[in-house]
Write a protein that holds these residues in place. Structure first.
Motif, PDB file in Angstrom:
ATOM      1  N   ALA A 109     -74.647 -22.741 117.930  1.00 55.90           N
ATOM      2  CA  ALA A 109     -74.626 -21.302 117.314  1.00 55.90           C
ATOM      3  C   ALA A 109     -73.816 -21.192 116.124  1.00 55.90           C
ATOM      4  CB  ALA A 109     -74.270 -20.861 118.645  1.00 55.90           C
ATOM      5  N   ILE A 110     -74.268 -20.201 114.907  1.00 57.69           N
ATOM      6  CA  ILE A 110     -73.316 -20.486 114.533  1.00 57.69           C
ATOM      7  C   ILE A 110     -72.286 -18.918 114.533  1.00 57.69           C
ATOM      8  CG2 ILE A 110     -73.252 -18.968 111.868  1.00 57.69           C
ATOM      9  CD1 ILE A 110     -75.866 -21.263 111.252  1.00 57.69           C
ATOM     10  N   VAL A 111     -71.468 -18.968 114.531  1.00 58.97           N
ATOM     11  CA  VAL A 111     -70.687 -17.591 114.863  1.00 58.97           C
ATOM     12  C   VAL A 111     -70.088 -17.297 113.529  1.00 58.97           C
ATOM     13  CG1 VAL A 111     -68.212 -17.021 116.164  1.00 58.97           C
ATOM     14  CG2 VAL A 111     -69.768 -19.057 116.979  1.00 58.97           C
ATOM     15  N   THR A 112     -70.226 -16.221 113.338  1.00 58.28           N
ATOM     16  CA  THR A 112     -69.713 -15.104 112.095  1.00 58.28           C
ATOM     17  C   THR A 112     -68.648 -14.196 112.253  1.00 58.28           C
ATOM     18  OG1 THR A 112     -71.360 -13.787 111.938  1.00 58.28           O
ATOM     19  CG2 THR A 112     -72.261 -15.501 111.145  1.00 58.28           C
ATOM     20  N   ARG A 113     -68.183 -13.121 111.507  1.00 56.86           N
ATOM     21  CA  ARG A 113     -67.657 -12.040 111.649  1.00 56.86           C
ATOM     22  C   ARG A 113     -68.306 -10.812 111.206  1.00 56.86           C
ATOM     23  NH1 ARG A 113     -62.391 -13.429 107.591  1.00 56.86           N
ATOM     24  NH2 ARG A 113     -64.292 -14.686 106.267  1.00 56.86           N
ATOM     25  N   ILE A 114     -69.953 -11.297 111.564  1.00 58.80           N
ATOM     26  CA  ILE A 114     -70.123 -10.057 110.698  1.00 58.80           C
ATOM     27  C   ILE A 114     -70.504  -9.303 111.737  1.00 58.80           C
ATOM     28  CG2 ILE A 114     -72.664  -9.264 109.922  1.00 58.80           C
ATOM     29  CD1 ILE A 114     -73.005 -11.885 108.539  1.00 58.80           C
ATOM     30  N   ALA A 115     -70.459  -8.809 112.547  1.00 55.52           N
ATOM     31  CA  ALA A 115     -71.017  -7.236 113.398  1.00 55.52           C
ATOM     32  C   ALA A 115     -72.487  -7.226 113.668  1.00 55.52           C
ATOM     33  CB  ALA A 115     -70.457  -6.161 113.337  1.00 55.52           C
ATOM     34  N   SER A 116     -72.844  -7.214 112.391  1.00 53.48           N
ATOM     35  CA  SER A 116     -74.788  -6.687 112.942  1.00 53.48           C
ATOM     36  C   SER A 116     -75.642  -8.084 113.536  1.00 53.48           C
ATOM     37  CB  SER A 116     -75.231  -5.643 111.492  1.00 53.48           C
ATOM     38  OG  SER A 116     -76.891  -5.868 111.329  1.00 53.48           O
ATOM     39  N   ALA A 117     -76.323  -8.007 114.293  1.00 50.90           N
ATOM     40  CA  ALA A 117     -77.310  -9.061 114.389  1.00 50.90           C
ATOM     41  C   ALA A 117     -78.040  -8.389 113.279  1.00 50.90           C
ATOM     42  CB  ALA A 117     -78.100  -8.681 115.606  1.00 50.90           C
ATOM     43  N   GLN A 118     -78.470  -7.796 112.374  1.00 50.48           N
ATOM     44  CA  GLN A 118     -79.988  -7.763 111.669  1.00 50.48           C
ATOM     45  C   GLN A 118     -79.373  -8.149 110.342  1.00 50.48           C
ATOM     46  OE1 GLN A 118     -80.715  -3.601 110.289  1.00 50.48           O
ATOM     47  NE2 GLN A 118     -83.099  -4.035 110.469  1.00 50.48           N
ATOM     48  N   LEU A 119     -77.762  -7.977 110.329  1.00 44.71           N
ATOM     49  CA  LEU A 119     -77.271  -8.777 108.237  1.00 44.71           C
ATOM     50  C   LEU A 119     -77.807  -9.943 108.813  1.00 44.71           C
ATOM     51  CD1 LEU A 119     -76.644  -8.121 105.660  1.00 44.71           C
ATOM     52  CD2 LEU A 119     -74.456  -7.639 107.049  1.00 44.71           C
ATOM     53  N   LEU A 120     -76.867 -10.491 109.581  1.00 39.29           N
ATOM     54  CA  LEU A 120     -76.846 -12.007 109.700  1.00 39.29           C
ATOM     55  C   LEU A 120     -78.594 -12.541 110.446  1.00 39.29           C
ATOM     56  CD1 LEU A 120     -75.645 -14.059 110.056  1.00 39.29           C
ATOM     57  CD2 LEU A 120     -75.591 -14.022 112.842  1.00 39.29           C
ATOM     58  N   ALA A 121     -79.137 -11.680 110.752  1.00 38.15           N
ATOM     59  CA  ALA A 121     -80.519 -12.419 110.782  1.00 38.15           C
ATOM     60  C   ALA A 121     -81.270 -12.388 109.465  1.00 38.15           C
ATOM     61  CB  ALA A 121     -81.586 -11.961 111.939  1.00 38.15           C
ATOM     62  N   ALA A 122     -80.772 -11.420 108.270  1.00 36.61           N
ATOM     63  CA  ALA A 122     -81.437 -11.367 106.804  1.00 36.61           C
ATOM     64  C   ALA A 122     -80.131 -12.464 106.161  1.00 36.61           C
ATOM     65  CB  ALA A 122     -80.651 -10.218 106.427  1.00 36.61           C
ATOM     66  N   SER A 167     -67.549 -17.356 105.585  1.00 41.70           N
ATOM     67  CA  SER A 167     -66.926 -18.609 106.518  1.00 41.70           C
ATOM     68  C   SER A 167     -67.289 -18.314 107.734  1.00 41.70           C
ATOM     69  CB  SER A 167     -65.288 -18.702 106.269  1.00 41.70           C
ATOM     70  OG  SER A 167     -65.224 -17.338 107.195  1.00 41.70           O
ATOM     71  N   VAL A 168     -67.907 -19.454 108.152  1.00 44.90           N
ATOM     72  CA  VAL A 168     -68.608 -19.086 109.943  1.00 44.90           C
ATOM     73  C   VAL A 168     -67.919 -20.824 110.434  1.00 44.90           C
ATOM     74  CG1 VAL A 168     -70.901 -18.698 108.656  1.00 44.90           C
ATOM     75  CG2 VAL A 168     -70.271 -20.986 109.361  1.00 44.90           C
ATOM     76  N   VAL A 169     -67.963 -20.514 111.845  1.00 50.24           N
ATOM     77  CA  VAL A 169     -67.711 -21.673 112.785  1.00 50.24           C
ATOM     78  C   VAL A 169     -69.436 -22.120 114.059  1.00 50.24           C
ATOM     79  CG1 VAL A 169     -66.620 -22.102 115.147  1.00 50.24           C
ATOM     80  CG2 VAL A 169     -65.361 -20.482 113.246  1.00 50.24           C
ATOM     81  N   LEU A 170     -69.011 -23.079 113.875  1.00 55.14           N
ATOM     82  CA  LEU A 170     -70.548 -23.476 114.236  1.00 55.14           C
ATOM     83  C   LEU A 170     -70.039 -24.118 115.871  1.00 55.14           C
ATOM     84  CD1 LEU A 170     -73.215 -24.592 114.269  1.00 55.14           C
ATOM     85  CD2 LEU A 170     -72.346 -26.876 113.372  1.00 55.14           C
ATOM     86  N   GLY A 171     -70.525 -23.911 116.683  1.00 53.42           N
ATOM     87  CA  GLY A 171     -70.177 -24.523 117.314  1.00 53.42           C
ATOM     88  C   GLY A 171     -72.023 -25.651 118.990  1.00 53.42           C
ATOM     89  N   VAL A 172     -71.128 -26.422 118.474  1.00 52.72           N
ATOM     90  CA  VAL A 172     -72.717 -27.609 119.392  1.00 52.72           C
ATOM     91  C   VAL A 172     -72.625 -28.191 120.527  1.00 52.72           C
ATOM     92  CG1 VAL A 172     -74.067 -30.085 118.484  1.00 52.72           C
ATOM     93  CG2 VAL A 172     -73.176 -28.210 116.561  1.00 52.72           C
ATOM     94  N   ASN A 173     -73.336 -27.957 121.167  1.00 54.28           N
ATOM     95  CA  ASN A 173     -73.340 -28.568 122.226  1.00 54.28           C
ATOM     96  C   ASN A 173     -73.996 -29.861 123.074  1.00 54.28           C
ATOM     97  OD1 ASN A 173     -73.850 -29.816 125.513  1.00 54.28           O
ATOM     98  ND2 ASN A 173     -73.764 -28.041 126.654  1.00 54.28           N
ATOM     99  N   ARG A 174     -73.425 -31.244 122.771  1.00 56.89           N
ATOM    100  CA  ARG A 174     -74.529 -32.135 122.378  1.00 56.89           C
ATOM    101  C   ARG A 174     -73.720 -33.176 123.434  1.00 56.89           C
ATOM    102  NH1 ARG A 174     -74.311 -32.152 116.433  1.00 56.89           N
ATOM    103  NH2 ARG A 174     -75.848 -31.877 115.649  1.00 56.89           N
ATOM    104  N   ALA A 175     -74.839 -33.946 124.421  1.00 57.86           N
ATOM    105  CA  ALA A 175     -75.090 -34.764 125.657  1.00 57.86           C
ATOM    106  C   ALA A 175     -73.768 -33.717 126.639  1.00 57.86           C
ATOM    107  CB  ALA A 175     -74.397 -35.807 125.118  1.00 57.86           C
ATOM    108  N   ASP A 176     -73.795 -33.245 126.328  1.00 58.17           N
ATOM    109  CA  ASP A 176     -72.766 -31.465 127.330  1.00 58.17           C
ATOM    110  C   ASP A 176     -71.201 -31.724 126.227  1.00 58.17           C
ATOM    111  OD1 ASP A 176     -74.369 -31.136 129.475  1.00 58.17           O
ATOM    112  OD2 ASP A 176     -73.960 -33.011 130.100  1.00 58.17           O
ATOM    113  N   LYS A 177     -70.858 -31.904 125.451  1.00 55.74           N
ATOM    114  CA  LYS A 177     -69.630 -32.387 124.919  1.00 55.74           C
ATOM    115  C   LYS A 177     -69.974 -30.802 123.447  1.00 55.74           C
ATOM    116  CE  LYS A 177     -67.335 -35.173 122.022  1.00 55.74           C
ATOM    117  NZ  LYS A 177     -66.625 -36.548 121.304  1.00 55.74           N
TER     118      LYS A 177
END
Length: 258
Positions: A109-122, A167-177
Motif C-alpha cells: 500500500a502507498i500511504v499519502t497525506r491526501i485525504a480524498s480517495a478520488q484524488l489519489l485514484a486520479a 512524497s509517499v510511504v510504501l508499505g510492503v508485506n513480503r513473506a510476513d515481513k
C-alpha cells in the motif's frame, strides 16, 4: 428252401423281393408336408436357442452393468467443461509459494497525506497504477493490485515522479515481513520501522498490512473507496482540476502533475 407262403419270407411268389416301389413313392403333397414340418421344427429350435442365448447374454450384460455401476462414480452431478485447457490447478499453489518465498508480496500500500480517495485514484490513473484507494482524514492510501516482484516499489517511484513534490510511504508485506520506505522524486529513501507508520496512520492500515481486514470490508464499514480503473485520463484530470481549483480534498502542498 424258403416257403413262399411264409409271410416272413421277403420273396414274393413271383420270385421278386417284397419291396413295392409304388408303396414307397411319395407324392408331391407328402413332400410338401414333410418340408413344412421340417421348417417348423427348425424354426422352433432356432427360437429356443435364441431365447437361451438372449437370457445368457442378458445375464452377462446385467452382470457387466452391475460391475460397471460398482466401479464407476455417478457423473450426474459433475459438470465437465467442453474445454479444460484453461484449468490450472497449480495457480493457487504457485501464488501461495511465491508469497512464502517473497517473490510476490502479500500486501502493498502507498500511504499519502491526501485525504480524498478520488484524488489519489486520479493520481494513480495518471501514473498507470492499478489500486483501490481508501480515503481518510489522516491520509488516503492506495492498496496496490500488482504485487509481483518489485512492482510495488515501481508504483511508488512512478507516482512520486508523475506528481512532482509529492512524497509517499510504501508499505510492503513480503513473506510476513513488513518493509516501510519513504519515496520522493521517484527515488526510494529512508526506511522506517513499521510501528512508526502504524502510529501515524489510521488503524485500518495496520489491519490491511497484516491481512486482518480487506478493502471490501472497509467499504461496507462506510469508508470511501475508489478504484483507479474507474477513471480515464480525462476524468482523472478533471478530478485533479476540481480539487486544486477550489482547494477541496487537500491536494499536497507544492505538488504538481507532470
Amino acid at each position: 428252401m424258403d416257403d413262399p407262403n411264409d409271410p416272413t419270407n421277403p420273396t414274393d411268389p413271383n420270385g421278386q423281393d417284397g419291396f413295392d416301389p409304388d408303396a414307397s413313392h411319395l407324392s408331391d403333397e407328402d413332400i410338401a408336408k414333410a418340408m413344412a414340418g421340417f421348417e417348423q421344427e427348425f424354426a422352433d429350435t432356432s427360437d429356443d436357442a435364441g431365447h437361451g442365448d438372449a437370457g445368457h447374454d442378458g445375464k452377462d450384460r446385467g452382470d457387466g452393468e452391475n460391475a460397471s455401476d460398482g466401479d464407476l462414480p455417478d457423473l450426474g452431478d459433475i459438470d465437465i467443461p467442453d474445454d479444460a485447457s484453461s484449468i490450472d490447478p497449480s495457480a493457487g499453489f504457485e501464488d501461495a509459494l511465491a508469497g512464502l518465498l517473497g517473490d510476490k508480496a502479500k500486501m502493498a500500500a502507498i500511504v499519502t497525506r491526501i485525504a480524498s480517495a478520488q484524488l489519489l485514484a486520479a493520481f494513480c490513473q495518471l501514473s498507470d497504477i492499478s489500486a483501490d484507494c481508501v480515503g481518510s482524514n489522516q491520509g488516503a492510501i492506495a492498496v496496490l493490485r500488482n504485487l509481483d516482484g518489485d512492482a510495488p516499489e515501481a508504483a511508488a517511484r512512478d507516482i512520486t515522479t508523475v506528481v512532482g513534490g509529492m512524497s509517499v510511504v510504501l508499505g510492503v508485506n513480503r513473506a510476513d515481513k513488513l518493509e516501510v520506505t519513504l519515496y520522493a522524486g521517484g527515488q526510494g529513501g529512508q526506511t522506517l520501522a513499521p510501528p512508526i507508520l502504524f502510529n501515524s496512520t489510521p488503524r485500518f492500515v495496520e489491519d490491511l498490512m497484516l491481512g486482518i481486514t480487506t478493502v471490501a470490508q472497509l467499504k461496507t464499514q462506510g469508508f470511501e473507496v475508489v478504484d483507479s480503473g474507474s477513471l480515464d485520463h480525462d476524468s482523472a484530470m478533471k478530478v485533479i482540476a476540481d480539487h486544486t481549483r477550489f482547494g477541496r480534498g487537500g491536494s499536497p502542498r507544492g505538488s504538481r502533475v507532470s
